[in-house]
Design a protein around this motif. Structure first.
Motif, mmCIF file in Angstrom:
data_model
loop_
_atom_site.group_PDB
_atom_site.id
_atom_site.type_symbol
_atom_site.label_atom_id
_atom_site.label_comp_id
_atom_site.label_asym_id
_atom_site.label_seq_id
_atom_site.Cartn_x
_atom_site.Cartn_y
_atom_site.Cartn_z
ATOM 1 N N TYR A 7 6.413 11.589 2.988
ATOM 2 C CA TYR A 7 5.531 11.643 1.824
ATOM 3 C C TYR A 7 4.158 12.200 2.178
ATOM 4 O O TYR A 7 3.434 12.650 1.302
ATOM 5 C CB TYR A 7 5.348 10.248 1.217
ATOM 6 N N ALA A 8 3.777 12.128 3.442
ATOM 7 C CA ALA A 8 2.431 12.530 3.833
ATOM 8 C C ALA A 8 2.465 13.276 5.154
ATOM 9 O O ALA A 8 3.391 13.117 5.955
ATOM 10 C CB ALA A 8 1.535 11.298 3.964
ATOM 11 N N ILE A 9 1.457 14.100 5.335
ATOM 12 C CA ILE A 9 1.249 14.781 6.615
ATOM 13 C C ILE A 9 -0.215 14.619 6.990
ATOM 14 O O ILE A 9 -1.071 14.428 6.132
ATOM 15 C CB ILE A 9 1.618 16.279 6.546
ATOM 16 N N SER A 10 -0.480 14.674 8.284
ATOM 17 C CA SER A 10 -1.851 14.602 8.774
ATOM 18 C C SER A 10 -2.312 15.978 9.181
ATOM 19 O O SER A 10 -1.529 16.769 9.725
ATOM 20 C CB SER A 10 -1.944 13.680 9.991
ATOM 21 N N ARG A 11 -3.565 16.238 8.935
ATOM 22 C CA ARG A 11 -4.192 17.462 9.417
ATOM 23 C C ARG A 11 -5.376 17.018 10.262
ATOM 24 O O ARG A 11 -6.317 16.415 9.741
ATOM 25 C CB ARG A 11 -4.648 18.331 8.256
ATOM 26 N N PRO A 12 -5.323 17.303 11.564
ATOM 27 C CA PRO A 12 -6.390 16.848 12.455
ATOM 28 C C PRO A 12 -7.774 17.234 11.925
ATOM 29 O O PRO A 12 -7.993 18.346 11.463
ATOM 30 C CB PRO A 12 -6.075 17.571 13.772
ATOM 31 N N VAL A 66 -0.697 14.755 0.766
ATOM 32 C CA VAL A 66 0.643 14.640 0.211
ATOM 33 C C VAL A 66 1.450 15.835 0.708
ATOM 34 O O VAL A 66 1.001 16.978 0.638
ATOM 35 C CB VAL A 66 0.605 14.622 -1.329
ATOM 36 N N ALA A 67 2.644 15.562 1.235
ATOM 37 C CA ALA A 67 3.520 16.619 1.753
ATOM 38 C C ALA A 67 4.103 17.419 0.593
ATOM 39 O O ALA A 67 4.159 16.944 -0.549
ATOM 40 C CB ALA A 67 4.637 16.006 2.590
ATOM 41 N N GLY A 125 8.627 15.914 1.734
ATOM 42 C CA GLY A 125 8.489 16.180 3.156
ATOM 43 C C GLY A 125 9.708 16.864 3.712
ATOM 44 O O GLY A 125 10.006 17.979 3.331
ATOM 45 N N GLY A 126 10.406 16.193 4.581
ATOM 46 C CA GLY A 126 11.570 16.784 5.212
ATOM 47 C C GLY A 126 11.206 18.066 5.922
ATOM 48 O O GLY A 126 10.244 18.129 6.671
ATOM 49 N N THR A 127 11.984 19.097 5.688
ATOM 50 C CA THR A 127 11.795 20.377 6.353
ATOM 51 C C THR A 127 10.434 20.973 6.043
ATOM 52 O O THR A 127 9.757 21.486 6.929
ATOM 53 C CB THR A 127 12.909 21.358 5.930
ATOM 54 N N ILE A 169 0.840 -1.201 0.000
ATOM 55 C CA ILE A 169 0.000 0.000 0.000
ATOM 56 C C ILE A 169 0.874 1.249 0.000
ATOM 57 O O ILE A 169 0.660 2.165 -0.800
ATOM 58 C CB ILE A 169 -0.948 -0.002 1.219
ATOM 59 N N ALA A 170 1.861 1.282 0.880
ATOM 60 C CA ALA A 170 2.738 2.455 0.975
ATOM 61 C C ALA A 170 3.483 2.675 -0.336
ATOM 62 O O ALA A 170 3.578 3.812 -0.831
ATOM 63 C CB ALA A 170 3.725 2.289 2.133
ATOM 64 N N GLU A 171 4.006 1.619 -0.930
ATOM 65 C CA GLU A 171 4.757 1.767 -2.188
ATOM 66 C C GLU A 171 3.844 2.217 -3.323
ATOM 67 O O GLU A 171 4.241 3.029 -4.160
ATOM 68 C CB GLU A 171 5.466 0.464 -2.559
ATOM 69 N N SER A 172 2.627 1.728 -3.346
ATOM 70 C CA SER A 172 1.674 2.154 -4.371
ATOM 71 C C SER A 172 1.392 3.658 -4.262
ATOM 72 O O SER A 172 1.377 4.374 -5.262
ATOM 73 C CB SER A 172 0.372 1.364 -4.237
ATOM 74 N N LEU A 173 1.203 4.126 -3.030
ATOM 75 C CA LEU A 173 0.945 5.556 -2.829
ATOM 76 C C LEU A 173 2.187 6.388 -3.140
ATOM 77 O O LEU A 173 2.084 7.470 -3.732
ATOM 78 C CB LEU A 173 0.451 5.805 -1.409
ATOM 79 N N ARG A 174 3.371 5.882 -2.774
ATOM 80 C CA ARG A 174 4.618 6.590 -3.115
ATOM 81 C C ARG A 174 4.738 6.747 -4.627
ATOM 82 O O ARG A 174 5.125 7.799 -5.128
ATOM 83 C CB ARG A 174 5.840 5.827 -2.602
#
Length: 142
Positions: A70-75, A81-82, A103-105, A22-27
């Motif tokens: 690769y991703a960030i969450s927003r409550p 996608v970052a 992502g990263g910084t 799943i993670a690789e597919s989304l990447r």
């Protein structure tokens, strides 16, 4: 690609576990541009249906994407996608730009900005409550 079941990888094998698939597919969707920075990632229910996976597998995949930037969450909003972390000195036409780590910084700054905005909202509400109490207003302040 062979998918391992029950969370066990054969010793020395190259079998991917469901959450890794799943993670690789989304990447790959992110790297190819089908999912762009700021786009919402598919919901847990959608990914469960698409991959025939459990909620735990989807949660593990999302944790990998977040860990790798690769991703960030927003409550209360979901996962997104970052932003790409591309060096501004790099040639935009360079083949490496499309494969730049995500992502990263930029992802950390975005997460901090969101936390700061939420804290500011809480401070404003608290200040209004204090002012109301000082003014003698009775009852809860919303």
């Amino acid at each position: 690609m062979t998918v391992g079941r029950r969370g066990r990888r054969p010793v020395g094998g190259t079998v991917l576990l469901t959450f890794e698939v799943i993670a690789e597919s989304l990447r790959e969707r992110i790297r190819s541009g089908r999912l762009k920075p700021g786009d919402a990632l598919p919901t847990q229910a959608v990914l469960m249906a698409e991959f025939g996976a459990s909620s735990l597998s989807v949660q593990k995949a999302m944790a990998l994407l977040k860990r790798d930037g690769y991703a960030i969450s927003r409550p209360s909003k979901g996962a997104f996608v970052a932003q790409l972390d591309v060096d501004t000195d790099e040639d935009p036409g360079s083949p490496d730009v499309g494969n730049a780590p995500v992502g990263g910084t930029a992802a950390r700054v975005e997460a901090l900005e969101l936390a700061l905005a939420q804290t500011l909202d809480q401070l404003i509400a608290l200040r209004a409550r204090v002012e109301a109490l000082e003014a003698g207003v009775v009852g809860p302040i919303h």
